[in-house]
Design a protein around this motif. Structure first.
Motif, PDB file in Angstrom:
ATOM      1  N   ALA A 211       0.834  -1.208   0.000  1.00  0.00           N
ATOM      2  CA  ALA A 211       0.000   0.000   0.000  1.00  0.00           C
ATOM      3  C   ALA A 211       0.870   1.259   0.000  1.00  0.00           C
ATOM      4  O   ALA A 211       0.559   2.234  -0.691  1.00  0.00           O
ATOM      5  CB  ALA A 211      -0.943  -0.005   1.199  1.00  0.00           C
ATOM      6  N   ALA A 212       1.967   1.246   0.747  1.00  0.00           N
ATOM      7  CA  ALA A 212       2.866   2.401   0.794  1.00  0.00           C
ATOM      8  C   ALA A 212       3.529   2.624  -0.564  1.00  0.00           C
ATOM      9  O   ALA A 212       3.697   3.768  -1.008  1.00  0.00           O
ATOM     10  CB  ALA A 212       3.916   2.204   1.888  1.00  0.00           C
ATOM     11  N   LYS A 213       3.900   1.556  -1.237  1.00  0.00           N
ATOM     12  CA  LYS A 213       4.482   1.680  -2.577  1.00  0.00           C
ATOM     13  C   LYS A 213       3.453   2.245  -3.546  1.00  0.00           C
ATOM     14  O   LYS A 213       3.785   3.066  -4.405  1.00  0.00           O
ATOM     15  CB  LYS A 213       5.002   0.319  -3.068  1.00  0.00           C
ATOM     16  N   SER A 214       2.222   1.818  -3.416  1.00  0.00           N
ATOM     17  CA  SER A 214       1.155   2.335  -4.257  1.00  0.00           C
ATOM     18  C   SER A 214       0.982   3.842  -4.049  1.00  0.00           C
ATOM     19  O   SER A 214       0.821   4.600  -5.002  1.00  0.00           O
ATOM     20  CB  SER A 214      -0.148   1.595  -3.950  1.00  0.00           C
ATOM     21  N   LYS A 215       1.046   4.284  -2.793  1.00  0.00           N
ATOM     22  CA  LYS A 215       0.958   5.720  -2.474  1.00  0.00           C
ATOM     23  C   LYS A 215       2.131   6.473  -3.102  1.00  0.00           C
ATOM     24  O   LYS A 215       1.960   7.568  -3.636  1.00  0.00           O
ATOM     25  CB  LYS A 215       0.954   5.950  -0.966  1.00  0.00           C
ATOM     26  N   ALA A 216       3.324   5.898  -3.028  1.00  0.00           N
ATOM     27  CA  ALA A 216       4.507   6.540  -3.610  1.00  0.00           C
ATOM     28  C   ALA A 216       4.355   6.659  -5.128  1.00  0.00           C
ATOM     29  O   ALA A 216       4.737   7.675  -5.713  1.00  0.00           O
ATOM     30  CB  ALA A 216       5.769   5.758  -3.254  1.00  0.00           C
ATOM     31  N   LEU A 217       3.796   5.636  -5.744  1.00  0.00           N
ATOM     32  CA  LEU A 217       3.572   5.674  -7.186  1.00  0.00           C
ATOM     33  C   LEU A 217       2.577   6.771  -7.552  1.00  0.00           C
ATOM     34  O   LEU A 217       2.775   7.502  -8.521  1.00  0.00           O
ATOM     35  CB  LEU A 217       3.061   4.320  -7.683  1.00  0.00           C
ATOM     36  N   GLU A 218       1.505   6.882  -6.788  1.00  0.00           N
ATOM     37  CA  GLU A 218       0.499   7.918  -7.042  1.00  0.00           C
ATOM     38  C   GLU A 218       1.108   9.309  -6.931  1.00  0.00           C
ATOM     39  O   GLU A 218       0.796  10.191  -7.728  1.00  0.00           O
ATOM     40  CB  GLU A 218      -0.656   7.798  -6.045  1.00  0.00           C
ATOM     41  N   ALA A 219       1.957   9.492  -5.934  1.00  0.00           N
ATOM     42  CA  ALA A 219       2.555  10.812  -5.685  1.00  0.00           C
ATOM     43  C   ALA A 219       3.821  11.053  -6.500  1.00  0.00           C
ATOM     44  O   ALA A 219       4.268  12.187  -6.628  1.00  0.00           O
ATOM     45  CB  ALA A 219       2.868  10.957  -4.200  1.00  0.00           C
ATOM     46  N   GLY A 220       4.422   9.991  -7.036  1.00  0.00           N
ATOM     47  CA  GLY A 220       5.684  10.124  -7.765  1.00  0.00           C
ATOM     48  C   GLY A 220       6.827  10.514  -6.850  1.00  0.00           C
ATOM     49  O   GLY A 220       7.711  11.260  -7.242  1.00  0.00           O
ATOM     50  N   THR A 221       6.820   9.988  -5.625  1.00  0.00           N
ATOM     51  CA  THR A 221       7.853  10.345  -4.653  1.00  0.00           C
ATOM     52  C   THR A 221       8.874   9.230  -4.500  1.00  0.00           C
ATOM     53  O   THR A 221       8.563   8.057  -4.644  1.00  0.00           O
ATOM     54  CB  THR A 221       7.248  10.655  -3.272  1.00  0.00           C
ATOM     55  N   CYS A 222      10.078   9.645  -4.146  1.00  0.00           N
ATOM     56  CA  CYS A 222      11.181   8.707  -3.992  1.00  0.00           C
ATOM     57  C   CYS A 222      11.641   8.577  -2.540  1.00  0.00           C
ATOM     58  O   CYS A 222      12.560   7.832  -2.264  1.00  0.00           O
ATOM     59  CB  CYS A 222      12.373   9.159  -4.841  1.00  0.00           C
ATOM     60  N   GLY A 223      11.056   9.293  -1.644  1.00  0.00           N
ATOM     61  CA  GLY A 223      11.496   9.280  -0.258  1.00  0.00           C
ATOM     62  C   GLY A 223      11.033   8.049   0.491  1.00  0.00           C
ATOM     63  O   GLY A 223      10.652   7.034  -0.092  1.00  0.00           O
ATOM     64  N   CYS A 224      11.051   8.154   1.792  1.00  0.00           N
ATOM     65  CA  CYS A 224      10.638   7.064   2.664  1.00  0.00           C
ATOM     66  C   CYS A 224       9.177   6.702   2.398  1.00  0.00           C
ATOM     67  O   CYS A 224       8.309   7.577   2.373  1.00  0.00           O
ATOM     68  CB  CYS A 224      10.820   7.479   4.130  1.00  0.00           C
ATOM     69  N   LEU A 225       8.918   5.433   2.197  1.00  0.00           N
ATOM     70  CA  LEU A 225       7.565   4.962   1.921  1.00  0.00           C
ATOM     71  C   LEU A 225       6.584   5.256   3.051  1.00  0.00           C
ATOM     72  O   LEU A 225       5.387   5.392   2.819  1.00  0.00           O
ATOM     73  CB  LEU A 225       7.570   3.443   1.691  1.00  0.00           C
ATOM     74  N   PHE A 226       7.083   5.346   4.271  1.00  0.00           N
ATOM     75  CA  PHE A 226       6.195   5.383   5.423  1.00  0.00           C
ATOM     76  C   PHE A 226       6.001   6.778   6.007  1.00  0.00           C
ATOM     77  O   PHE A 226       5.198   6.948   6.919  1.00  0.00           O
ATOM     78  CB  PHE A 226       6.706   4.404   6.483  1.00  0.00           C
ATOM     79  N   ASN A 227       6.708   7.778   5.462  1.00  0.00           N
ATOM     80  CA  ASN A 227       6.495   9.154   5.918  1.00  0.00           C
ATOM     81  C   ASN A 227       5.088   9.590   5.519  1.00  0.00           C
ATOM     82  O   ASN A 227       4.733   9.553   4.350  1.00  0.00           O
ATOM     83  CB  ASN A 227       7.516  10.110   5.311  1.00  0.00           C
ATOM     84  N   GLY A 228       4.304   9.983   6.489  1.00  0.00           N
ATOM     85  CA  GLY A 228       2.951  10.439   6.210  1.00  0.00           C
ATOM     86  C   GLY A 228       1.965   9.322   5.932  1.00  0.00           C
ATOM     87  O   GLY A 228       0.838   9.582   5.498  1.00  0.00           O
ATOM     88  N   PHE A 229       2.359   8.079   6.130  1.00  0.00           N
ATOM     89  CA  PHE A 229       1.456   6.942   5.904  1.00  0.00           C
ATOM     90  C   PHE A 229       1.719   5.894   6.985  1.00  0.00           C
ATOM     91  O   PHE A 229       2.491   4.970   6.808  1.00  0.00           O
ATOM     92  CB  PHE A 229       1.670   6.353   4.512  1.00  0.00           C
ATOM     93  N   SER A 230       1.065   6.073   8.108  1.00  0.00           N
ATOM     94  CA  SER A 230       1.268   5.175   9.247  1.00  0.00           C
ATOM     95  C   SER A 230       0.531   3.851   9.048  1.00  0.00           C
ATOM     96  O   SER A 230      -0.373   3.740   8.209  1.00  0.00           O
ATOM     97  CB  SER A 230       0.760   5.844  10.531  1.00  0.00           C
ATOM     98  N   PHE A 231       0.892   2.886   9.838  1.00  0.00           N
ATOM     99  CA  PHE A 231       0.209   1.595   9.808  1.00  0.00           C
ATOM    100  C   PHE A 231      -1.265   1.772  10.157  1.00  0.00           C
ATOM    101  O   PHE A 231      -2.133   1.128   9.572  1.00  0.00           O
ATOM    102  CB  PHE A 231       0.893   0.608  10.775  1.00  0.00           C
ATOM    103  N   ASP A 232      -1.551   2.667  11.078  1.00  0.00           N
ATOM    104  CA  ASP A 232      -2.931   2.955  11.458  1.00  0.00           C
ATOM    105  C   ASP A 232      -3.723   3.521  10.274  1.00  0.00           C
ATOM    106  O   ASP A 232      -4.888   3.165  10.070  1.00  0.00           O
ATOM    107  CB  ASP A 232      -2.947   3.946  12.618  1.00  0.00           C
TER     108      ASP A 232
END
Length: 152
Positions: free
Chosen positions: A84-105
């Motif tokens: 799910a975090a990788k999917s969010k990174a793909l949507e945003a086109g970001t290369c940083g930490c996968l989990f910044n701004g996307f907690s497990f909760d």
């Protein structure tokens, strides 16, 4: 074309990938002012050649309630969360930490409709179903993004 690029566009609105592409363009046409502004933005974000300069680590934090006794649950939860975090990174086109701004909760609320503290053993089936539906395609697309990110 790029002479007034930095002044004409809000750099913060660019994705990491767009920022890298624009930086390459500015360097290619030897537009020092635009390149400096773009590189400064990359440094502010900690992306591209500045990746890894930020302090801290990039770890997924998965807090499961004590009631989870299924030994396979944590692995399924972790893999689904990463997907799910990788999917969010793909949507945003970001290369940083996968989990910044996307907690497990946040993940469990989106996928299962409840916070991580409310998870039960029976939720593993839904996590595995999410993985089955999304992991293969997400991984393939994310490999392409990683290639772009490494080239920045």
């Amino acid at each position: 074309c790029l002479a007034n690029f930095a002044a004409a566009e809000n750099l913060a609105s660019l994705s990491d990938v767009q920022l890298a592409e624009r930086t390459r363009e500015a360097v290619g046409v030897q537009d020092a002012d635009a390149a400096l502004d773009l590189l400064t933005e990359m440094q502010r974000r900690g992306t591209g050649i500045f990746a890894g300069l930020k302090s801290g680590t990039c770890d997924e934090v998965i807090d499961l309630p004590e009631g989870i006794s299924d030994w396979r649950f944590k692995g399924a939860a972790r893999q689904a969360y990463i997907t799910a975090a990788k999917s969010k990174a793909l949507e945003a086109g970001t290369c940083g930490c996968l989990f910044n701004g996307f907690s497990f909760d946040m993940f469990t609320s989106e996928i299962l409709g409840k916070p991580g503290a409310d998870l039960v053993n029976d939720d593993r089936a839904e996590l595995e179903s999410y993985l089955t539906q999304h992991q293969r395609e997400t991984e393939a697309r994310y490999r392409d993004l990683e290639t772009v990110c490494r080239s920045m």
